[in-house]
Design an enzyme around this catalytic site. Structure first.
Site, short mmCIF file in Angstrom:
data_model
loop_
_atom_site.label_atom_id
_atom_site.label_comp_id
_atom_site.label_asym_id
_atom_site.label_seq_id
_atom_site.Cartn_x
_atom_site.Cartn_y
_atom_site.Cartn_z
N PRO A 27 9.14 14.86 4.53
CA PRO A 27 10.30 15.64 4.78
C PRO A 27 11.26 15.23 3.57
CG PRO A 27 9.28 14.64 6.64
CD PRO A 27 8.20 13.50 5.54
N GLY A 28 11.97 15.69 2.83
CA GLY A 28 13.41 15.88 2.28
C GLY A 28 12.84 15.59 0.73
N SER B 274 -9.70 5.22 3.63
CA SER B 274 -9.43 5.19 2.79
C SER B 274 -9.16 4.03 2.64
CB SER B 274 -7.67 6.01 2.22
OG SER B 274 -6.81 6.00 2.91
N LYS C 35 0.21 7.93 -3.07
CA LYS C 35 0.20 6.37 -2.85
C LYS C 35 0.52 5.38 -4.06
CE LYS C 35 -4.15 7.40 0.09
NZ LYS C 35 -5.86 7.09 0.36
#
Length: 772
Positions: A354-355, A675, A718
């Site tokens: 989002p954003g 992961s 990440k």
């Protein structure tokens, strides 16, 4: 005239028949010379032959048709470049040999005797031809039929009548040559019969079409007159009502609107129903709403695409920072549209946290293309009828969202953004994702059927753009129809650029301030990003800037006149206490704790994995709402360590006599994925060996039971999360080396990347004292 040589006039696209007068325009030098030679002779005779190929400019004898006509020049008028002559045909001739080609063509010719064959067949054919000729004239110009009939009757011989008919029958060049070559009257009559019969058939079909069209026009005119009279009578009686005026307006709009024939018939039928229906009838409002929808939809109305690539790039750069992959894909599509206007628009899916600007990129695309923009949120949508519409038999039926969106834009080719496509629901009422398969498929959506409209509507001209936070929840068939473009999160430096270029100025203006009244230095902006926001995008950052602007606006409104420069120390007063501390890396890690990197819908995150040994315990305990894949990763890591305990300098007695508890903080949030495998292996090794993991190091990667480190996704998100947290070293699978190209240069320079193929390499870098 037998076997004499005559000046010869070649004709490109017409034929001179015996006993007919033909006006000719002569322009070629050789032809003009032939005319002058004929006029200078005593008998003024000239041989006229049609050419085999009209494109030949200087024909010789071989380029002319075998048969021609000897004619006498009756009149000649000279102009600047041409000669106008009037030639009367005398008799058919056949060329024998060429006498000369320059200065004009001259041929030796032989006269062909006029056919004189007779018999009942000729008489029958002759009468049929005359009847067909009369019928043809009646179909073309009935008023001159009698006059033409008298002219033909004045000619005695059938063959001469046939030649005369060529003047009123439009024959092509080849047919005229075929008729001139006819050796007998029977052959000539048969040819003319065939020509006339074909012409009569064509004229009859044309008359039928014209008559049908005229009947339809007369019917509509009659209806129009009757309606006008009915309205006048009702007006005189004072019986007019708003419903009738409304229906009249709908009918007028239908006449003025360009509609496909199928749509026009349906609308006409519904308006006729309205006229016969009382306004209080339950179906009246539903039918009226249907007609209004059909008339308002843009069946043939489109905006013209702006295909200026340079201008489009300027608009995209003006509205958004970075996002180079997305901008390049948009420019590529514009280039394809410029070279191939019929190319189908791709269905783009913007995937990212989002954003980060997914929706606003769609708005910029529409602005660059010059198309209307319409956004439709699909989040939580679980009823297929919301997209396809409800059938009109149901109470409160409405068209689907797609048709309503097109109606609002007023054009057939808007840019339609389907927001939050990953949050579609489904229940007993149907699967909206299945409905989207037809809507988004270029092979099917050219004739999309909305249940309410029940007419085929072309969606193929719409530029569909979808957005999603994750691809995991999107059904595979739907995902196959879309081209995925990832919009990863921003680094702190990128957020500063975005805030400086777009957000600060916008919030200052919305608060009614000027840039002189409020300034935010880079130091303050950096502190605000690190201490008050923790996101991949910039939505929360903009909210914080808005709060600062409103606080300053309040001060200005109460009388403060001095410009305000916000310092990091002022943020506590303006925004309250600092909101985030955990994003800073832990200065020292206890044995059993390792920093991992995780991908979430909100971007990347640093995730600490904690492992503790349990004296006299057995087995493995997992807490922190770990999904099945993470649990399997933990078990695989434990099994690998037990099998390599001696090599890793781990006391086997400790392994046998101790249970282990693995916990991942933020227990209220479900977690899953492969992961975290290397992080769990590092945490377990640290706990068993009583050696701490380096606090400046984070890691990600999947492990196998044999110790291999496998690649994972979300590398950019990440790494940005690690950079925000102050991590200085990151251990990645070797096969993820290619993903480092997506990392901003300034982030790559500030972090040391260690690439590992096996877990032993990871442990050697993460726990330096392991084998000492």
């Amino acid at each position: 005239m037998e076997n004499n040589a005559y000046p010869t006039l070649p004709l490109k696209n017409t034929v001179l028949f015996p006993h007919l007068v033909l006006p000719l325009s002569v322009g070629r030098a050789g032809s003009i010379a032939a005319v002058e030679a004929a006029l200078s002779s005593e008998d003024k005779l000239i041989a006229v032959f049609p050419q085999k190929d009209p494109r030949t400019d200087e024909p010789a004898a071989d380029d002319l048709f075998r048969f021609g006509t000897v004619g006498i020049i009756k009149k000649m008028v000279r102009s600047e470049d041409t000669v106008q002559i009037l030639v009367q045909g005398i008799e058919r001739v056949e060329q024998l040999e060429m006498v000369q080609k320059q200065p004009y063509l001259s041929l030796k010719i032989a006269t062909l005797s006029e056919p004189s064959d007779t018999g009942t067949e000729i008489e029958a054919l002759h009468r049929t031809v005359i009847e067909l000729a009369g019928k043809m004239i009646e179909l073309v110009q009935p008023q001159i039929q009698v006059g033409i009939h008298h002219i033909i009757s004045d000619v005695e011989k059938p063959l001469h009548q046939i030649y005369l008919l060529t003047s009123i029958l439009s024959l092509d060049f080849d047919k005229e040559k075929e008729l001139l070559a006819a050796a007998t009257q029977v052959e000539a009559l048969q040819l003319m019969h065939r020509y006339l019969n074909h012409e009569v058939q064509v004229l009859e079909v044309r008359q039928k079409i014209t008559s049908t069209a005229q009947t339809e026009i007369d019917k509509k005119q009659r209806e129009y007159v009757l309606r006008q009279q009915l309205e006048a009578i009702q007006e005189e009686l004072g019986e007019t009502n708003p419903e009738q005026a409304e229906i009249k307006e709908l009918r007028q709009r239908m006449e003025e609107t360009e509609l496909p024939e199928l749509v026009r018939k349906e609308v006409e039928k519904e308006i006729t129903r309205l006229e016969r229906m009382p306004s209080a009838a339950p179906d009246y409002q539903l039918t009226r709403g249907y007609v209004e929808l059909a008339l308002e939809l843009p069946w043939n109305k489109t905006t013209e695409d702006r295909l200026d690539l340079k201008r489009a790039r300027e608009i995209l750069d003006e509205d958004h920072f970075d996002l180079e992959d997305v901008k390049e894909r948009i420019i590529e599509h514009l280039a394809v549209m410029k070279l191939n206007p019929e190319a189908k628009s791709p269905i783009l899916c913007f995937v990212g946290p989002p954003g980060v600007g997914k929706t606003s990129v769609g708005q910029s695309m529409a602005r660059a293309l010059g198309r209307k923009f319409e956004r439709m949120s699909l989040g939580g949508l679980h009823d297929e009828s919301e997209l396809r519409g409800h059938r009109r038999t149901y109470i409160g039926a409405m068209p689907g969202r797609i048709i309503r969106a097109i109606r609002r834009t007023g054009y057939q080719n808007p840019l339609l953004m389907l927001d939050e496509i990953d949050k579609l629901g489904r229940d007993f009422r149907g699967d909206p994702a299945a409905a989207l398969l037809e809507i988004l498929d270029p092979a099917q959506n050219a004739e999309f059927h909305d249940n309410y409209l029940d007419l085929p509507f072309d969606l193929s001209k719409i530029f569909f753009v979808t957005t999603a936070n994750t691809l995991d929840t999107i059904p595979r068939p739907l995902l196959d129809r879309m081209e995925i473009l990832r919009l990863p999160g921003y680094s702190d430096e990128e957020k500063q650029h975005i805030a400086r270029r777009y957000l600060i100025g916008r919030q200052i203006r919305e608060a009614g301030l000027s840039e002189i009244q409020l300034s935010i230095p880079d130091e303050t902006l950096s502190y605000l990003i690190r201490r008050y926001t923790r996101e991949a995008g910039v939505r929360e950052l903009e909210r914080m800037l808005g709060r600062i602007a409103r606080k300053v606006a309040t001060q200005v409104a109460t009388g403060q006149t001095q410009p305000v420069t916000v310092t990091p120390q002022d943020l506590v007063e303006l925004l309250g206490p600092e909101r985030f501390f955990a994003e800073e890396m832990r200065q020292q890690l206890a044995p059993g704790v390792a920093a991992g990197l995780a991908w979430t819908e909100a971007g990347g995150d640093v995730l600490y994995v904690e492992a503790a040994l349990l004296p006299e315990g057995k087995g493995m305990t997992l807490t922190g709402q770990l999904g099945s894949i993470m649990q399997e990763s933990a078990k695989a890591a434990q099994s690998y360590l037990w099998s390599r305990a001696e090599e890793l300098n781990i006391d086997q007695k400790t392994i046998r006599e101790s249970g282990v508890h693995i916990h991942v903080p933020a227990g209220a949030i479900p977690k899953d994925g492969p992961s975290a495998g290397v992080t769990m292996a590092s945490a377990l090794t640290s706990a068993y060996a009583h050696q701490p993991v380096r606090s400046d190091t984070a890691m990600t990667g999947e492990i196998t039971l044999s110790g291999l480190v496998l690649p994972v996704g979300g590398i950019k998100e990440k790494v940005l999360a690690a950079h925000r947290s102050g991590i200085q070293r990151i251990i990645l699978p070797k096969e993820n080396e290619k993903d480092l190209r997506e990392i901003p240069e300034h982030v790559r320079q500030s972090i040391q990347f260690i690439l590992a193929r096996r877990i032993e390499e990871v442990l050697a870098e993460a726990i330096p004292d392991l084998n000492r």
